[in-house]
Write a protein that holds these residues in place. Structure first.
Motif, PDB file in Angstrom:
ATOM      1  N   MET A   1     105.414  71.847  62.661  1.00  0.00           N
ATOM      2  CA  MET A   1     105.229  70.388  62.808  1.00  0.00           C
ATOM      3  C   MET A   1     103.964  70.052  63.593  1.00  0.00           C
ATOM      4  O   MET A   1     103.772  70.471  64.718  1.00  0.00           O
ATOM      5  CB  MET A   1     106.441  69.804  63.570  1.00  0.00           C
ATOM      6  N   GLN A   2     103.100  69.280  62.978  1.00  0.00           N
ATOM      7  CA  GLN A   2     101.871  68.906  63.673  1.00  0.00           C
ATOM      8  C   GLN A   2     101.767  67.395  63.775  1.00  0.00           C
ATOM      9  O   GLN A   2     100.766  66.804  63.394  1.00  0.00           O
ATOM     10  CB  GLN A   2     100.664  69.454  62.932  1.00  0.00           C
ATOM     11  N   ILE A   4     101.117  65.358  66.042  1.00  0.00           N
ATOM     12  CA  ILE A   4     100.034  64.721  66.774  1.00  0.00           C
ATOM     13  C   ILE A   4      98.703  64.842  66.056  1.00  0.00           C
ATOM     14  O   ILE A   4      97.765  64.134  66.355  1.00  0.00           O
ATOM     15  CB  ILE A   4      99.895  65.275  68.196  1.00  0.00           C
ATOM     16  N   PHE A   5      98.591  65.744  65.111  1.00  0.00           N
ATOM     17  CA  PHE A   5      97.328  65.856  64.414  1.00  0.00           C
ATOM     18  C   PHE A   5      97.381  65.205  63.038  1.00  0.00           C
ATOM     19  O   PHE A   5      96.558  65.464  62.177  1.00  0.00           O
ATOM     20  CB  PHE A   5      96.910  67.315  64.287  1.00  0.00           C
ATOM     21  N   VAL A   9      97.001  59.177  61.902  1.00  0.00           N
ATOM     22  CA  VAL A   9      96.913  58.823  63.307  1.00  0.00           C
ATOM     23  C   VAL A   9      95.465  58.916  63.755  1.00  0.00           C
ATOM     24  O   VAL A   9      94.942  58.053  64.440  1.00  0.00           O
ATOM     25  CB  VAL A   9      97.804  59.736  64.165  1.00  0.00           C
ATOM     26  N   PHE A  10      94.793  59.969  63.307  1.00  0.00           N
ATOM     27  CA  PHE A  10      93.373  60.126  63.622  1.00  0.00           C
ATOM     28  C   PHE A  10      92.588  58.903  63.196  1.00  0.00           C
ATOM     29  O   PHE A  10      91.896  58.283  63.958  1.00  0.00           O
ATOM     30  CB  PHE A  10      92.789  61.319  62.848  1.00  0.00           C
ATOM     31  N   GLY A  13      93.324  55.627  65.099  1.00  0.00           N
ATOM     32  CA  GLY A  13      92.788  55.650  66.454  1.00  0.00           C
ATOM     33  C   GLY A  13      91.284  55.448  66.466  1.00  0.00           C
ATOM     34  O   GLY A  13      90.756  54.690  67.258  1.00  0.00           O
ATOM     35  N   ILE A  14      90.599  56.096  65.544  1.00  0.00           N
ATOM     36  CA  ILE A  14      89.145  56.037  65.550  1.00  0.00           C
ATOM     37  C   ILE A  14      88.653  54.692  65.034  1.00  0.00           C
ATOM     38  O   ILE A  14      87.705  54.128  65.540  1.00  0.00           O
ATOM     39  CB  ILE A  14      88.565  57.194  64.729  1.00  0.00           C
ATOM     40  N   ARG A  16      89.994  51.885  65.458  1.00  0.00           N
ATOM     41  CA  ARG A  16      90.103  50.934  66.569  1.00  0.00           C
ATOM     42  C   ARG A  16      89.069  51.200  67.648  1.00  0.00           C
ATOM     43  O   ARG A  16      88.688  50.318  68.379  1.00  0.00           O
ATOM     44  CB  ARG A  16      91.494  51.043  67.195  1.00  0.00           C
ATOM     45  N   GLN A  17      88.650  52.463  67.708  1.00  0.00           N
ATOM     46  CA  GLN A  17      87.735  52.791  68.799  1.00  0.00           C
ATOM     47  C   GLN A  17      86.358  52.161  68.600  1.00  0.00           C
ATOM     48  O   GLN A  17      85.556  52.116  69.518  1.00  0.00           O
ATOM     49  CB  GLN A  17      87.609  54.304  68.970  1.00  0.00           C
ATOM     50  N   CYS A 125      85.164  63.284  78.542  1.00  0.00           N
ATOM     51  CA  CYS A 125      86.522  63.775  78.764  1.00  0.00           C
ATOM     52  C   CYS A 125      87.552  62.678  78.503  1.00  0.00           C
ATOM     53  O   CYS A 125      88.681  62.948  78.115  1.00  0.00           O
ATOM     54  CB  CYS A 125      86.698  64.274  80.192  1.00  0.00           C
ATOM     55  N   LEU A 126      87.167  61.454  78.738  1.00  0.00           N
ATOM     56  CA  LEU A 126      88.110  60.351  78.547  1.00  0.00           C
ATOM     57  C   LEU A 126      88.189  59.939  77.081  1.00  0.00           C
ATOM     58  O   LEU A 126      88.988  59.076  76.723  1.00  0.00           O
ATOM     59  CB  LEU A 126      87.703  59.146  79.392  1.00  0.00           C
ATOM     60  N   GLY A 127      87.362  60.544  76.251  1.00  0.00           N
ATOM     61  CA  GLY A 127      87.467  60.274  74.818  1.00  0.00           C
ATOM     62  C   GLY A 127      86.353  59.420  74.247  1.00  0.00           C
ATOM     63  O   GLY A 127      86.463  58.918  73.143  1.00  0.00           O
TER      64      GLY A 127
END
Ligand SMILES: Nc1ncnc2c1ncn2[C@@H]1O[C@H](COP(=O)(O)OP(=O)(O)OP(=O)(O)O)[C@@H](O)[C@H]1O
Ligand SMILES: [Mg+2]
Lengths: 220, 246
Positions: A1-2, A4-5, A9-10, A13-14, A16-17, A125-127
């Motif tokens: 099960m992955q 989180i990857f 979802v990727f 998230g991106i 919105r970034q 580091c914070l993304g």
């Protein structure tokens, strides 16, 4: 099960970034200038003086031309000889001062990047994506450029205006083509902004090349 | 691969090329860390702890070998995915705190949430909660330079937990703090570890860490020398202390 990857979802998230952090970059860049105002002030000063020079040259030319067109005969006689050969030297001097200006900006931004290696590493580091880091430095430089060039445009107009009034009297104001002045003011500000952005591109690129591991290193 | 390892490394080597010489900082590290574990990595200065950290945290690439986070090979991730991983899955805590100096405590904490796509309002609410949970409810609008070292580290911890990461990486989190403050920080980390079930991996010289760790990895010259459970170490803390002092 992955879970989180998960691909979606990727993407989400991106996606919105892209927007929100832009505002964050704007406010951060602004704060950075405020906090480091002493240093920024010197950079802004450099931009300010070379653009004052540029704008005052524009203003002088505009005033001279409008006086030649519709001033008194006496003034025309005074102005006639200095029209042509001055031009070439002006262009040369202006180019030189703008070149010095852009080198100054580049130098200041490079210092700012090297000085903040740990902070840049922390951002990563914070993304933060590279584009955020680039935005941060380009915006910082743009703000500096904006302040410097607006100041330069204003002083570069007022100073030669008063000098010319002193020399030729108030007829200067009567013949002054305001629209023309406004146009040159805008050109001056745009040139200031272009220089600021151009001067910050290489330093910002350097910042993106920094390894985030540097944030972990601990020499104080 | 039935076992659910949050972190797994296979033959990780890292060499730094310094022109004439190459420094082998890591010389083949194999380790597995399960979900929810509290791990301390101990070893003398220069043994490779920080280097191992950077490699596990996706902050630096190994020269050889593989690092898996949730069984995904970190080397396969592109820049976007790596940023995503750093933002959502890993929280970093540094010896030097590394708060963004121009931002208030709250702004520092909301930053990773904003990168993760939370709205300003949600981020602010959650940020205030997090600050309360690390005992800094009163210091929301203070800048880092208006906070003590211990308080800054608390803010950094709150920031590391902002996106509910699966892993917290802490490199000598108590290294710049006095004994008492260091103890408080360790206590706080342990509390959050239990409460949220997050995996904590901490490099340290600090023997106080042993008390709260599930397992201790002893590293020497870029290799894992031995792995101990807390229960085994406690019996010989006296001797360990003696060894470390030398
Ligand atoms: N960027 C680098 N360039 C060159 N050599 C490096 C670099 N980073 C680490 N090293 C070397 O790798 C080895 C391990 O360093 P590392 O920082 O991982 O040790 P450490 O266990 O974290 O030490 P400390 O307890 O002092 O923090 C050292 O010999 C160091 O000199
Ligand atoms: Mg270290």
């Amino acid at each position: 099960m992955q879970e989180i990857f998960d691909e979606n979802v990727f993407k989400k998230g991106i996606g919105r970034q892209i927007n929100l952090p832009f505002l964050k970059a704007v406010s951060t860049a602004f704060k950075n200038i405020r906090v480091r105002f002493g240093r920024s002030f010197i950079t802004i000063g450099g931009i300010f003086f070379s653009l004052t020079f540029l704008m005052s040259t524009f203003t002088n030319n505009v005033i001279a031309q409008s006086l030649l067109a519709s001033g008194t005969d006496e003034v025309k006689f005074l102005l006639q000889p200095m029209a042509q050969e001055v031009q070439a030297r002006q262009v040369w001097l202006i180019s030189l001062s703008l070149l010095v200006c852009i080198i100054g900006i580049m130098n200041a931004m490079l210092t700012s990047v090297t000085e903040r290696y740990r902070e840049i590493g922390t951002w990563k580091c914070l993304g933060a994506l590279d584009r955020f880091i680039v935005e941060l430095f380009l915006l910082e430089s743009t703000f500096q450029g904006l302040i410097g060039s607006i100041g330069g445009a204003i002083l570069g107009f007022l100073f030669p205006l008063f000098v010319n009034i002193g020399k030729y009297g108030t007829q200067v104001i009567e013949v002054l083509p305001w629209l023309e002045i406004l146009k040159y003011g805008a050109i001056t500000i745009v040139i200031g902004l272009v220089l600021s952005i151009a001067g910050a591109i290489y330093p910002a690129y350097r910042a993106t090349q920094m390894v985030p591991a540097d944030a972990m290193r601990q020499e104080m | 691969m039935a076992e659910q390892n949050v972190v797994r490394t296979r033959g990780v080597k890292k060499a730094f090329d310094l022109g004439k010489v190459t420094v082998e900082a890591l010389r083949g590290i194999d380790l597995e860390i399960a979900k929810g574990e509290y791990i301390s990595i101990m070893g003398p200065s220069g043994s490779g702890k920080t280097t191992l950290f950077n490699v596990i945290g996706g902050l630096d690439k190994p020269t050889e070998g593989r690092v898996y986070i949730d069984e995904v090979d970190v080397a396969q991730l592109d820049a976007y995915e790596l940023a995503w991983l750093r933002c959502r899955k890993i929280g970093y805590i540094f010896q030097t705190f590394n708060l963004i100096p121009v931002m208030t405590a709250l702004e520092n904490i909301t930053l990773p949430m904003i990168f993760a796509g939370l709205s300003e309002d949600d981020a602010r609410d959650k940020g205030v909660e997090l600050l309360k949970s690390v005992g800094l409810g009163e210091r929301v609008h203070h800048k880092p330079n208006e906070l003590s070292g211990g308080q800054q580290q608390r803010v950094a911890i709150a920031r590391a937990f902002a996106n509910d990461p699966a892993i917290i990486l802490a490199d000598e989190p108590t290294g710049n703090l006095d004994l008492k403050t260091g103890k408080e920080i360790i206590g706080l980390l342990k509390e959050l570890n239990k409460e949220k079930g997050v995996t904590i991996i901490s490099a340290t010289h600090d023997l106080k860490m042993i008390d709260v760790s599930d397992r201790i990895f002893w590293i020497r010259d870029g290799k894992v020398e031995r792995i101990e459970r807390r229960a085994d170490v406690q019996l010989e803390v006296g001797t360990v202390e003696g060894k470390q002092a030398g």
